[in-house]
Design an enzyme around this catalytic site. Structure first.
Site, PDB file in Angstrom:
ATOM      1  N   ASP A 102     -51.171   0.465  17.068  1.00  0.00           N
ATOM      2  CA  ASP A 102     -51.291   1.611  17.964  1.00  0.00           C
ATOM      3  C   ASP A 102     -49.887   2.119  18.270  1.00  0.00           C
ATOM      4  OD1 ASP A 102     -53.822   2.223  20.174  1.00  0.00           O
ATOM      5  OD2 ASP A 102     -51.855   3.151  20.411  1.00  0.00           O
ATOM      6  N   ASP A 136     -52.886   8.248  15.995  1.00  0.00           N
ATOM      7  CA  ASP A 136     -51.905   7.240  16.407  1.00  0.00           C
ATOM      8  C   ASP A 136     -52.485   5.823  16.372  1.00  0.00           C
ATOM      9  OD1 ASP A 136     -53.650   7.467  18.477  1.00  0.00           O
ATOM     10  OD2 ASP A 136     -52.141   7.761  20.034  1.00  0.00           O
ATOM     11  N   GLU A 137     -53.541   5.625  15.634  1.00  0.00           N
ATOM     12  CA  GLU A 137     -54.173   4.307  15.622  1.00  0.00           C
ATOM     13  C   GLU A 137     -54.627   3.977  14.206  1.00  0.00           C
ATOM     14  OE1 GLU A 137     -56.881   2.934  19.009  1.00  0.00           O
ATOM     15  OE2 GLU A 137     -58.246   3.273  17.355  1.00  0.00           O
TER      16      GLU A 137
END
Lengths: 409, 375
Positions: free
Chosen positions: A9, A105-106
């Site tokens: 993350d 973003d993961e």
């Protein structure tokens, strides 16, 4: 072979990217989403403003009220974040071939079977080797792109995700096999994905504060009341969660068949950081997606007979609706079909989390094209935009109606 | 309500009306036909709120009243009755008994009280009535209906344009790829009217006109009143809510004078097209027409379905040319006209083609415009 899933993350991703553009923001409270007091929502909040109650998803108005006066409010920079997301992915792919973007973003990465690669000695524990590899991966992201990342490693996606949350900021946490119980039970109930604010409220009202309270409920009405979430928790404790695999690729901007090797279908979808309430926003996004799929179809010299709308409500209820019509690659025709499908299909009053537009039933350039009567002699705008984009890139020109839509990476 | 009516009369009324009833409507009453027994006749009516059809026939009224019964069910049951009188009677609970008089066959239907049925529109008493021969309106529709767009989202072309100016009446339809225009004079009339009649209404109107022709009724009355047009023929009245949109400017897409015109025998041309169409792509239906001195060649080439070739003699003596077309568009036109010869006007391979009857008439004119395919 035990599953070893890593959830990586990127910490306060948009804020971190903004700090790359403007290093003076490092250490300052930063809110990304729009100007102070503007309409819209917060898409990212730095750790410095979080103690004030500012977090992603709240309205900018509320954030302006809560944030300290020295907080810096920045508009969302379309496009730029995706470039950084793609660069992060390149680094990750050096460490494992099995990567899925769950959002911008993961990432979920499968390390199962990679222990041998990272062991430093014959007898070294496989978990230790993977943990070291993940630390090296995060360090590489920091060194090469200068973005902070946290990672969790566990037997399932859920364990990995919860662990990555506990690892923040910029840490790595591995939950060893068999350690799931000890890891999960002390956590507040809300930390388990799937337990939202409503369920949390009910649990707390029943005196259940931690996952341990939940797991240890004695047999009785309370236990059966929460039987579904309990079953989920127990599977996770056993390291045997229902989502053992990486799940499907789900980046914020999903482009199906980008290479266009066969005639199959062309589709684009967008997931929103905060679901859309405003119908005009949804229509703007749909027009922008129609523009994109038509652009891609024309680039390949094909036309589509079937247009498909995909919608996902904020409660993840997802469905598609399709319409077959005269073969086209024209924005106006595709958009008008999509709007009609949307008007019929949007029945619930929930906000929209994802929209998609697809073209299928494709007709290749070699297939005969039925010409139209020259009622309208104006040239369709699509091919004209194509010429401009050929020279100056896709983002150089757009239909007016799609202004404000999220941009293509 | 208690009435007795000959089966053939009731069947005819139901045949006209049941197609107009809307089986899928959110208003359940619209899936019904309304039966009204009054004076000395039984009236049957149906509507989907856009179209309305009603008609009456002589009947023996024992007790007057009205009832709404499911349109399709009623039609099927009456059709299955033996010839002869049929008795329709209702109970308080809107149960409807349909019985063959003097025979054991009977049905019971669950109806709705007649008051639950919406009121049908009526023309204003002062709206002018235009009279048109049934055969003429039939002809206008027969020569143009096939090129109405089936796309319900484009109301302006999902309908037929009907114009009346002076003593000329005209019907024009287009689906964007082809256009048909038929006009004729109605001697002794002078009127001005413009109506956009939706596709579903054109279908209902065709059925009504066919029945009028078989009943030997020669004249039909048209009244435009408010948003509706009313067509009255014999005891039947059909009304339609006209489309409120702008029909495309059709004059500008009809080529003034095609570069070359050839005359072809209609039936051999249509036979050849039907044959070559067998080998055309299912998806596009595209065939190639080539003009060579003395002949019109029709060919199809496809990697999947093989090739096909045919030619018919024509009076052509110019340079060779070839144009691709959807065979169906030509076949629709060729089967709508009855002259033995057709005139085919072609310009460039991306320009519209025109088809006209081989013999020009003084009282009527017909033209079909078909856009080519890029093959």
């Amino acid at each position: 072979m035990p599953a070893r899933i890593c959830c990586l993350d990127l910490d306060t991703f948009f804020v971190s990217v903004e700090r790359l553009f403007n290093p003076s923001l490092v250490g300052k409270p930063v809110v990304v989403g729009g100007e102070r007091g503007a309409r819209g929502v917060v898409t990212a909040a730095s750790y410095e403003v979080r103690p004030f109650g500012v977090r992603s998803g709240i309205s900018l108005l509320e954030a302006s009220r809560l944030a300290p006066p020295n907080a810096v409010f920045l508009p969302t920079r379309h496009g730029a974040y995706s470039d950084y997301s793609a660069r992060v992915r390149e680094v990750i792919e050096r460490y494992s071939p099995e990567v899925r973007a769950a959002s911008i973003d993961e990432f979920y990465i499968d390390f199962a079977g990679c222990e041998g690669l990272y062991r430093q000695s014959e007898n070294e524990d496989g978990d230790a080797a993977i943990e070291r590899a993940v630390r090296a991966m995060c360090a590489a992201i920091r060194r090469e792109i200068n973005l902070p990342a946290s990672a969790g490693i566990g037997a399932t996606r859920v364990i990995a995700k919860v662990a990555s949350g506990r690892a923040k900021p910029e840490g790595v946490l591995l939950v060893p096999q068999g350690g799931e119980r000890a890891f999960l039970l002390p956590l507040p109930v809300r930390k388990l994905p799937g337990i939202g604010p409503k369920t949390e409220e009910r649990l707390v009202a029943d005196g259940i504060h931690t996952l341990g309270d939940l797991a240890n409920l004695p047999t009785g009405p309370l236990r059966s009341k929460y039987s579904r979430v309990l079953a989920f928790l127990e599977r996770e404790i056993a390291g045997n969660g229902p989502v053992k695999s990486l799940g499907r690729e789900r980046p914020a901007f999903h482009e199906h068949d980008p290479e266009g090797l066969d005639l199959g279908s062309i589709s684009n979808e967008r997931t929103f950081f905060s679901s859309l309430h405003d119908e005009s926003r949804v229509l703007t996004e749909l027009l922008s997606l129609a523009e994109r799929v038509c652009f891609r179809a024309r680039k390949r010299g094909i036309r589509a007979r079937t247009v498909t709308l995909k919608l996902r409500y904020s409660d993840f209820d997802t469905f598609t609706r399709a319409r077959t019509m005269e073969a086209t690659s024209d924005e106006a025709k595709v958009y008008s079909a999509i709007v009609q499908l949307y008007r019929v299909a949007k029945k619930r009053r929930l906000p929209i989390r994802l929209v998609g537009v697809g073209l299928s039933n494709l007709i290749g350039p070699e297939e005969a094209e039925q010409l139209s009567l020259p009622f309208c002699t104006a040239r369709p705008v699509g091919p004209i935009m194509d010429e401009i984009r050929e020279k100056y890139g896709y983002e150089s020109v757009h239909l007016g109606g799609s202004a404000g839509a999220r941009r293509v990476p | 309500m208690d009435v007795v009516i000959p089966k053939k009369d009731l069947n005819k009324l139901l045949d006209r009306c049941h197609g107009v009833a809307d089986k899928k409507s959110a208003l359940p009453a619209l899936a019904n036909v309304l039966l009204t027994a009054e004076g000395r006749s039984l009236r049957v009516a149906a509507t989907d709120l856009y179209l309305a059809m009603s008609g009456s026939a002589d009947a023996e009224i024992v007790t007057g009243g009205s009832i709404a019964v499911p349109a399709k069910d009623m039609f099927d049951r009456v059709r299955s009755m033996p010839e002869g009188p049929i008795q329709i009677s209702t109970t308080d609970g809107a149960q409807t008994i349909v019985k063959a008089v003097g025979q054991p066959r009977r049905f019971t239907l669950h109806g709705l009280p007649g008051n639950d049925f919406p009121l049908l529109p009526r023309p204003n008493a002062d709206s002018p009535a235009l009279e048109i021969p049934v055969d003429l309106l039939s002809l206008l529709i027969a020569r143009t209906h096939f090129s109405i767009s089936g796309d319900e989202t484009r109301a302006h072309v999902n309908s037929a344009l009907f114009e009346w100016s002076g003593d000329r009446v005209r019907m024009v339809t287009t689906d964007g790829h082809r256009l048909s225009k038929m006009e004729a004079s109605v001697p002794g009339t002078s009127a001005t009217a413009t109506m956009l009649i939706p596709l579903k209404a054109v279908g209902a109107l065709r059925g009504l006109l066919d029945q009028a022709r078989s009943d030997k009724i020669s004249t039909l009355t048209i009244q435009q009143s408010g948003p509706n047009a009313f067509f009255t023929v014999g005891s039947m009245m059909f009304s339609v809510k006209l489309v409120d949109a702008q029909f495309p400017p059709y004059q500008q897409v009809i080529p003034a004078s095609p570069a070359r015109t050839v005359r072809a025998p209609r039936l051999p041309f249509s036979d050849a097209l039907k044959a070559i169409q067998l080998a055309a792509s299912d998806r596009t239906g595209g065939v190639k027409l080539s003009l060579v001195p003395g002949a019109l060649r029709i060919t199809s080439e496809s990697p999947e379905s093989g090739n096909a070739f045919d030619e018919i003699p024509v009076d052509y003596n110019g340079p060779e040319m070839m144009i691709g077309f959807n065979a169906k568009y030509f076949l629709d036109v060729l089967s709508a006209i009855d002259e033995e010869e057709v005139a085919l006007g072609l310009s460039g391979e991306l320009d519209p083609a025109v088809i006209m009857p081989g013999i020009e008439s003084t009282t009527s004119s017909y033209i079909a415009v078909v856009m080519p395919m890029r093959i």
